[in-house]
Design an enzyme around this catalytic site. Structure first.
Site, PDB file in Angstrom:
ATOM      1  N   HIS A 221       0.841  -1.192   0.000  1.00  0.00           N
ATOM      2  CA  HIS A 221       0.000   0.000   0.000  1.00  0.00           C
ATOM      3  C   HIS A 221       0.880   1.247   0.000  1.00  0.00           C
ATOM      4  O   HIS A 221       1.794   1.351   0.817  1.00  0.00           O
ATOM      5  CB  HIS A 221      -0.886   0.027   1.255  1.00  0.00           C
TER       6      HIS A 221
ATOM      7  N   SER B 212       0.544  -3.351   4.415  1.00  0.00           N
ATOM      8  CA  SER B 212       0.899  -2.007   4.880  1.00  0.00           C
ATOM      9  C   SER B 212       2.407  -1.818   4.832  1.00  0.00           C
ATOM     10  O   SER B 212       3.164  -2.754   5.118  1.00  0.00           O
ATOM     11  CB  SER B 212       0.408  -1.825   6.320  1.00  0.00           C
TER      12      SER B 212
ATOM     13  N   TYR C 102     -12.244  -3.480  -2.406  1.00  0.00           N
ATOM     14  CA  TYR C 102     -11.381  -4.611  -2.039  1.00  0.00           C
ATOM     15  C   TYR C 102     -11.966  -5.963  -2.439  1.00  0.00           C
ATOM     16  O   TYR C 102     -13.184  -6.073  -2.681  1.00  0.00           O
ATOM     17  CB  TYR C 102     -11.155  -4.597  -0.522  1.00  0.00           C
TER      18      TYR C 102
ATOM     19  N   SER D 287      10.383  17.407  -7.751  1.00  0.00           N
ATOM     20  CA  SER D 287      11.599  17.003  -7.036  1.00  0.00           C
ATOM     21  C   SER D 287      11.271  16.712  -5.576  1.00  0.00           C
ATOM     22  O   SER D 287      10.482  17.451  -4.960  1.00  0.00           O
ATOM     23  CB  SER D 287      12.645  18.118  -7.100  1.00  0.00           C
TER      24      SER D 287
END
Ligand SMILES: *[C@@H]1O[C@H](CO)[C@@H](O)[C@H](O)[C@H]1NC(C)=O
Ligand SMILES: *[C@@H]1O[C@H](CO)[C@@H](O)[C@H](O)[C@H]1NC(C)=O
Ligand SMILES: *[C@@H]1O[C@H](CO)[C@@H](O)[C@H](O)[C@H]1NC(C)=O
Ligand SMILES: *[C@@H]1O[C@H](CO)[C@@H](O)[C@H](O)[C@H]1NC(C)=O
Ligand SMILES: *[C@@H]1O[C@H](CO)[C@@H](O)[C@H](O)[C@H]1NC(C)=O
Ligand SMILES: *[C@@H]1O[C@H](CO)[C@@H](O)[C@H](O)[C@H]1NC(C)=O
Ligand SMILES: *[C@@H]1O[C@H](CO)[C@@H](O)[C@H](O)[C@H]1NC(C)=O
Ligand SMILES: *[C@@H]1O[C@H](CO)[C@@H](O)[C@H](O)[C@H]1NC(C)=O
Ligand SMILES: *[C@@H]1O[C@H](CO)[C@@H](O)[C@H](O)[C@H]1NC(C)=O
Ligand SMILES: *[C@@H]1O[C@H](CO)[C@@H](O)[C@H](O)[C@H]1NC(C)=O
Ligand SMILES: *[C@@H]1O[C@H](CO)[C@@H](O)[C@H](O)[C@H]1NC(C)=O
Length: 622
Positions: free
Chosen positions: A145, A196, A421, A556
């Protein structure tokens, strides 16, 4: 067919490609896959749940996205040349945890015993070179994730996978500003549903205790106290650490890639009404998918970002207060949808909500492209680890049945349309966030496995032309307009846009932050100007040529552009340069590029450009 005036991004991209290239780029051979970030502009996805979440639909963002995607495909087309593809695979260690480990444990022990981890660590890369061996680009897939940046971040940011891509491209495009060199490094998403990057794991931020429990809840304060962080000391540092490791591993795999990918190309696409797919459980029993609905635990959020209403993950019974409120506001869910989603307690019966437009998609894209022995499975959502493993295995087995023994299947996540999901049937029973967000019910994964096997079979048996196109999705012309009004920008009395409010200091050391505050204007104005390149530059004075050379732009990592909104159209723009250790000593300046909205009495509003330059300052190395 879809008219160019409908607000559906994929069909708009395809229509524009068709008008330029005829039938070269089509429904079946173009996949739009999100690299996935939680820190991007919203408001371009047409279903009501998402339109509400972004406070209305933004034609501005929609146009900018579609134009940008089409432009990138046009550039790729123009630069196309014969070349070779090499494939490589390898594990990436130390960047993931499973954020619903208790759900994972609901999968059968015999299945879990086949894997050494509750996340997929394998990265797959494709290295692309021309016939002289000159580097052209990279596509990699990895399951993580992109939530190293947490939900307090307001900067547009491509997170850990974007940072990996940034590092790779900066290395290959020496001397170019970010986003401007010829080499492209794509870090695509995979079965990241329960993965995660916040690897220090969930802890109660008030007491420091672990809250790695089945409902991610703290004894004091509940789920809003249970947050996962790390490994860095803040979210920027964590993004760099996680993204840096992913980049390093991709670089190693790229350098050692030697297996050439050869063989034919094939593509298959279908639209499917996911609200009512009949799933064969075995030779005698079937089950159905459901009309979309979100469960209670959806509102709880996750350890990577909790919901605001104090719901708890793992909730399997509804709450009379919220049920009544929902029934009053939106009407009661039908008995049929409640039964279909069990054991999920339904919070929002989105599949039965159609005003002003359907709240969730019924019709989704299922799509697969094969390049020799690689099958790219385009998933319209976020598969959990075990869901991805089951799908890959089923697709590989299907190919093998038809004589294609050695197919590598890769899950390409978040493709074409978004449907939240997809958990396994077993994980669904635990009703954590990912399960509550499995919107087509407990048999969603089984339905996808069945559908993608059919695509694999069609490719393997060369019968793609016999696949039915499926039902076309609905196209909406009028969406909820943005609730965020366009207001005229104003500068303080006696000042102009771009005037410096806080100047740069005369000198900085490397490691310090150079900061300038300007009289600002709403940055969204600049999105209406297709020639707008960057909100800022950092420029270095070159004494030999007496010119200013741009060393950084707003893409950047070293630069940040903050916009602070005041009252009645007043605002400030703060530009920061976090001066890296690698900065050359010398004289520098920073510039701001903006657009302000102006409206004279009885005339239409206009968007006008302005720019501004800070005073020069010196950077010293120590
Ligand atoms: C959406 O934006 C495009 C491009 O700026 C513009 O041509 C079009 O009229 C807009 N549509 C609506 C409904 O505002
Ligand atoms: C969390 O789960 C535990 C059991 O695992 C249970 O005792 C507790 O009541 C749950 N807490 C909440 C807030 O649901
Ligand atoms: C949220 O719920 C928990 C129990 O799950 C409770 O301890 C906490 O006080 C609640 N927080 C708020 C802000 O209501
Ligand atoms: C987000 O990260 C910052 C550090 O960068 C930290 O101060 C903050 O507590 C975090 N917030 C959440 C909700 O994770
Ligand atoms: C993260 O922060 C630590 C401590 O300040 C620093 O030593 C390290 O270099 C940082 N990591 C990256 C990748 O920037
Ligand atoms: C999808 O199927 C459901 C159930 O059969 C049906 O009610 C719905 O109208 C269909 N959706 C579309 C867009 O055709
Ligand atoms: C769903 O499909 C089944 C079998 O294909 C059919 O019997 C049923 O009527 C459909 N349900 C809805 C709501 O369309
Ligand atoms: C088929 O699946 C159903 C439902 O899971 C189950 O009750 C039945 O025993 C299964 N039949 C066979 C032959 O496996
Ligand atoms: C499959 O791959 C293995 C190892 O790469 C190789 O030994 C084998 O010959 C391949 N089989 C087929 C049918 O291509
Ligand atoms: C596929 O379509 C072609 C042409 O319509 C037909 O001849 C052929 O039998 C079909 N094949 C299968 C497997 O259905
Ligand atoms: C803008 O900057 C000025 C000067 O630093 C400050 O007084 C003002 O409060 C700022 N306004 C906003 C909206 O941040």
């Amino acid at each position: 067919g879809a008219s160019a005036k409908t607000f559906e991004w994929r069909s708009n991209v395809l229509n524009r490609l068709q008008s330029k290239y005829g039938s070269l780029y089509r429904q079946d051979n173009v996949i739009l896959s999100g690299t996935h970030t939680h820190s991007g502009p919203g408001g371009y996805f047409q279903y009501t749940v998402f339109v509400i979440a972004s406070e209305g639909f933004s034609n501005r963002t929609f146009e900018y996205m579609v134009t940008g995607i089409v432009k990138s495909i046009e550039m790729a087309h123009k630069n196309m040349k014969p070349g070779k593809i090499f494939i490589n695979k390898g594990n990436v260690e130390g960047v993931q945890i499973n954020r619903s480990p208790s759900s994972y444990l609901w999968n059968p022990p015999s299945e879990r015993a086949r894997y050494s981890s509750n996340t997929d660590k394998e990265m797959i890369i494709l290295k692309m070179v021309d016939l002289n061996g000159v580097d052209l680009g990279l596509i990699s897939w990895f399951a993580i994730h992109p939530v190293s940046m947490n939900n307090t971040n307001h900067l547009v940011n491509s997170d850990n996978m974007g940072y990996a891509s940034y590092l790779f491209e900066q290395e290959k495009n020496k001397g170019y500003l970010p986003g401007q060199g010829p080499y492209v490094a794509a870090f695509a998403s995979s079965n990241l549903g329960d993965v995660s990057p916040n690897i220090l794991g969930p802890h109660c931020v008030n007491t420091g205790d672990s809250c790695d429990n089945a409902n991610s809840s703290c004894p004091i304060g509940g789920s809003s106290m249970c947050i996962a962080m790390g490994p860095g000391h803040d979210m920027f540092n964590s993004t760099q650490i996680i993204g840096g490791i992913i980049y390093q591993r991709a670089k190693e795999l790229y350098a050692s890639a030697s297996q050439e990918l050869t063989g034919p190309l094939a593509a298959a696409h279908q639209w499917v009404n996911m609200s009512n797919v009949t799933v064969w459980l075995n030779s005698t029993h079937t089950a159905q998918t459901c009309k979309p609905a979100l469960g209670y635990s959806f509102a709880a959020g996750t350890i990577d970002g909790f919901g605001s209403l104090n719901f708890t993950q793992g909730t399997t019974v509804g709450d009379p207060f919220w049920d009544t409120l929902r029934d009053q506001l939106l009407g009661k869910p039908s008995e049929e949808i409640k039964r279909c989603h069990k054991p999920k307690p339904i919070l929002l019966h989105t599949g039965e909500l159609t005003k002003p437009h359907p709240w969730h998609p019924d019709i989704v894209d299922v799509q697969m492209i094969t390049v020799g022995s690689l099958a790219i499975i385009a998933i319209p959502g976020e598969f959990t680890t075990m869901s991805g493993r089951r799908l890959r295995e089923a697709v590989q087995a299907e190919f093998a049945t038809y004589g294609m023994q050695n197919m590598t299947a890769v899950i390409s996540g978040l493709c074409n349309v978004y449907t939240h999901y997809i958990t396994t049937f077993e994980e669904y029973q635990a009703q954590r966030y990912e399960a509550a967000s499995t919107i087509y019910g407990p048999h969603t994964l089984s339905a996808y496995i069945q559908l993608f096997r059919a695509l694999a079979k069609a490719i393997a048996t060369d019968t793609v032309a016999n696949l039915s196109r499926g039902p076309e999705p609905p196209y909406f012309k009028q969406l909820i307009a943005s609730l965020i009004p366009n207001i005229v920008d104003r500068a303080p009395l006696g000042r102009n846009f771009g005037d410096v409010l806080q100047p740069a200091k005369p000198a900085y050391r490397v490691g310090e932050v150079a900061e300038v505050i300007f009289v600002g204007a709403n940055p969204k104005n600049s999105a209406e100007n297709q020639t707008h390149q960057t909100f800022l530059t950092v420029e270095k004075y070159e004494a030999t040529s007496a010119t200013w050379r741009i060393v950084h732009n707003d893409a950047s990592w070293e630069t940040r552009f903050y916009w602070h909104k005041g009252l009645l159209g007043h605002s400030n723009a703060t530009i920061q340069w976090h001066i890296p250790g690698t900065a050359q000593p010398g004289i520098y300046r920073m510039r701001y590029f903006g657009h302000h909205r102006k409206q004279d009495f009885l005339k239409p509003a206009v968007i006008l450009p302005f720019e501004s330059t800070s005073s020069a300052f010196e950077v010293v190395t120590s």
